[in-house]
Design a protein around this motif. Structure first.
Motif, PDB file in Angstrom:
ATOM      1  N   LYS A 194       0.859  -1.176   0.000  1.00 32.61           N
ATOM      2  CA  LYS A 194       0.000   0.000   0.000  1.00 32.61           C
ATOM      3  C   LYS A 194       0.901   1.234   0.000  1.00 32.61           C
ATOM      4  CE  LYS A 194      -3.807  -2.283   0.170  1.00 32.61           C
ATOM      5  NZ  LYS A 194      -4.446  -2.517  -1.127  1.00 32.61           N
ATOM      6  N   ASP A 217      -2.759   5.061  -1.923  1.00 31.60           N
ATOM      7  CA  ASP A 217      -3.938   4.483  -1.272  1.00 31.60           C
ATOM      8  C   ASP A 217      -4.473   5.379  -0.158  1.00 31.60           C
ATOM      9  OD1 ASP A 217      -4.096   1.777  -2.600  1.00 31.60           O
ATOM     10  OD2 ASP A 217      -2.023   1.760  -1.903  1.00 31.60           O
ATOM     11  N   LYS A 254     -12.186   5.307  -1.621  1.00 27.72           N
ATOM     12  CA  LYS A 254     -11.639   5.938  -2.830  1.00 27.72           C
ATOM     13  C   LYS A 254     -12.773   6.559  -3.654  1.00 27.72           C
ATOM     14  CE  LYS A 254      -7.293   3.481  -3.349  1.00 27.72           C
ATOM     15  NZ  LYS A 254      -6.276   3.199  -4.343  1.00 27.72           N
TER      16      LYS A 254
END
Length: 191
Positions: free
Chosen positions: A21, A95, A167
């Motif tokens: 990540k 991320d 997201k």
């Protein structure tokens, strides 16, 4: 504003070769940005989730931040990229965006991250709460509360469906600030 862009696969491989990540921070590395808090949050996240940290920008606190990374044994997982003309490619592989400032008038860096579909973990100070919607586009935490910031980042990153939802939400939240929506509001105000 941009629609969530596909990550640059080559760039992702370069900075997160094993699918780690990616956490990111962009600033002018002044004391008010509390960049050392970014490193402390990352260190806690990294204990539980394979991850890398990308730091973009330069300024008076960069040396102290680099020193802290060495002292904490993080140097192999943290990349200092200095000033970059375009942050979009790096945001596309991120991320989580970390904004740990003591104060911010608005939080443009957070908005830019959200416009690329990157959830934001930020301090709840100044204008940031207008930009980052708590438990939707990311989380708002008290200034200096690196434990809570790390816990919220881990919460988002530890579940792929949850990460995808945050997201998507970040992108939705950013769209509220689209010039085509905001400009008519300003015109009404002036009239």
């Amino acid at each position: 504003l941009n629609k969530q862009k596909q990550p640059d696969a080559l760039l992702k491989k370069q900075y997160a070769p094993c699918g780690e990540k990616v956490l990111m921070h962009v600033s002018n590395f002044r004391k008010v940005k509390r960049v050392e808090d970014v490193v402390k949050v990352f260190e806690r996240v990294r204990r539980q989730i394979d991850s890398k940290l990308i730091l973009i920008g330069d300024g008076p606190e960069r040396y102290n931040t680099e020193t802290l990374c060495r002292l904490m044994g993080l140097s192999s997982d943290v990349r200092f990229l200095g000033n970059q003309r375009y942050t979009e490619p790096f945001l596309s592989i991120s991320d989580i965006f970390l904004l740990t400032s003591e104060t911010e008038s608005f939080g443009l860096a957070a908005l830019e991250a959200m416009a690329m579909g990157v959830p934001v973990i930020s301090s709840n100070t100044g204008g940031i709460p207008e930009v980052n919607k708590n438990d939707f586009s990311g989380y708002l935490c008290n200034v200096g509360d690196v434990e809570t910031m790390a816990a919220k980042a881990i919460y988002i990153l530890s579940n792929e469906e949850r990460l995808a939802q945050f997201k998507a939400n970040a992108l939705l939240q950013a769209e509220k600030f689209d010039i085509r929506k905001v400009l008519p509001e300003y015109e009404k105000l002036y009239e």
